[in-house]
Design an enzyme around this catalytic site. Structure first.
Site, short mmCIF file in Angstrom:
data_model
loop_
_atom_site.label_atom_id
_atom_site.label_comp_id
_atom_site.label_asym_id
_atom_site.label_seq_id
_atom_site.Cartn_x
_atom_site.Cartn_y
_atom_site.Cartn_z
N CYS A 4 0.80 -1.30 0.05
CA CYS A 4 -0.11 -0.05 -0.04
C CYS A 4 0.98 1.19 -0.06
O CYS A 4 1.71 1.49 0.85
CB CYS A 4 -0.83 0.03 1.27
N ASP A 30 -1.51 16.51 -1.54
CA ASP A 30 -1.45 15.64 -2.65
C ASP A 30 -0.45 15.91 -3.49
O ASP A 30 -0.05 17.22 -3.92
CB ASP A 30 -3.04 15.89 -3.27
N ASN A 87 -13.44 9.29 -2.56
CA ASN A 87 -13.61 8.42 -3.73
C ASN A 87 -13.79 6.99 -3.13
O ASN A 87 -12.69 6.61 -2.54
CB ASN A 87 -12.59 8.85 -4.64
N GLY A 93 -13.36 6.82 -9.04
CA GLY A 93 -12.11 7.15 -9.56
C GLY A 93 -10.97 7.01 -8.20
O GLY A 93 -9.95 7.46 -8.36
N HIS A 98 -6.42 2.72 0.19
CA HIS A 98 -6.23 3.31 1.79
C HIS A 98 -7.12 4.40 2.09
O HIS A 98 -6.71 5.08 1.41
CB HIS A 98 -4.61 3.31 1.96
N HIS A 100 -8.77 7.66 2.32
CA HIS A 100 -8.02 9.07 2.50
C HIS A 100 -9.30 10.00 2.24
O HIS A 100 -9.99 9.86 1.18
CB HIS A 100 -7.08 9.20 1.79
P1 AMP Z 1 -7.88 8.61 -4.80
O1 AMP Z 1 -8.12 8.87 -6.60
O2 AMP Z 1 -9.20 9.21 -4.48
O3 AMP Z 1 -7.70 7.28 -4.66
O4 AMP Z 1 -6.79 9.63 -4.77
C1 AMP Z 1 -5.50 9.26 -4.61
C2 AMP Z 1 -4.73 10.61 -4.51
O5 AMP Z 1 -3.27 10.30 -3.92
C3 AMP Z 1 -4.57 11.14 -5.77
O6 AMP Z 1 -5.20 12.59 -5.85
C4 AMP Z 1 -3.01 11.46 -6.14
O7 AMP Z 1 -2.66 12.58 -6.75
C5 AMP Z 1 -2.50 11.31 -4.60
N1 AMP Z 1 -1.28 10.67 -4.77
C6 AMP Z 1 -0.65 9.47 -5.41
N2 AMP Z 1 0.64 9.19 -5.07
C7 AMP Z 1 0.90 10.39 -4.01
C8 AMP Z 1 2.17 10.62 -3.25
N3 AMP Z 1 3.09 9.55 -3.74
N4 AMP Z 1 2.08 11.66 -2.62
C9 AMP Z 1 0.86 12.20 -2.24
N5 AMP Z 1 -0.35 12.08 -3.04
C10 AMP Z 1 -0.09 10.97 -3.82
ZN ZN Z 2 -2.65 1.17 3.66
#
Ligand code: AMP
Ligand code: ZN
Length: 114
Positions: A4, A30, A87, A93, A98, A100
């Site tokens: 994860c 983000d 989401n 999407g 995990h 958030h």
């Molecule tokens: P979701 O699409 O709701 O699962 O959101 C996942 C979010 O994680 C997206 O907005 C990505 O831009 C963000 N994300 C992915 N990798 C990272 C990272 N290494 N550090 C910070 N945010 C990330």
């Molecule tokens: Zn996790």
């Protein structure tokens, strides 16, 4: 959880711009911000999605939501307004499994979302 991405960020195995942490919650910027403020607030505990929440998780979900509101206040965007989004699964999407909470603000938000 071994594979994860967010567990790895929580464990400091992958760098992130952490804006808040305590023994239960971590929040970081983000990597691909969609607004001037775009912070992800999540429990340290690995829960894949909202569909995996158990009754015993009510407290941590409340803490995540209240922490998002506190960060919005600290950023000075609370009175003007902000968007919070979980989401869940493919059609919404969700890309990281995990849970958030996205905290988005600092610009007017359109409705309905895309
Ligand atoms: P979701 O699409 O709701 O699962 O959101 C996942 C979010 O994680 C997206 O907005 C990505 O831009 C963000 N994300 C992915 N990798 C990272 C990272 N290494 N550090 C910070 N945010 C990330
Ligand atoms: Zn996790």
């Amino acid at each position: 959880m071994a594979d994860c991405l967010f567990c790895k960020i929580i464990a400091r195995e992958i760098p992130a711009s952490i804006v808040y942490e305590d023994d239960r919650i971590v929040a970081f910027n983000d990597i691909n911000p969609q607004a001037p403020t775009h912070v992800l607030v999540l429990p340290r505990q690995h829960i894949a999605s909202l569909g995996d929440l158990a009754e015993g998780d009510d407290a941590i979900v409340g803490e995540v939501v209240r922490r998002a509101a506190a960060i919005a206040r600290e950023r000075g965007i609370a009175a003007g307004g902000f968007r919070t989004v979980f989401n869940t699964n493919r059609d919404a999407g969700q890309t990281v499994f995990h849970i958030h909470l996205h905290l988005l603000g600092g610009r007017p938000m359109a409705w309905p979302p895309g």
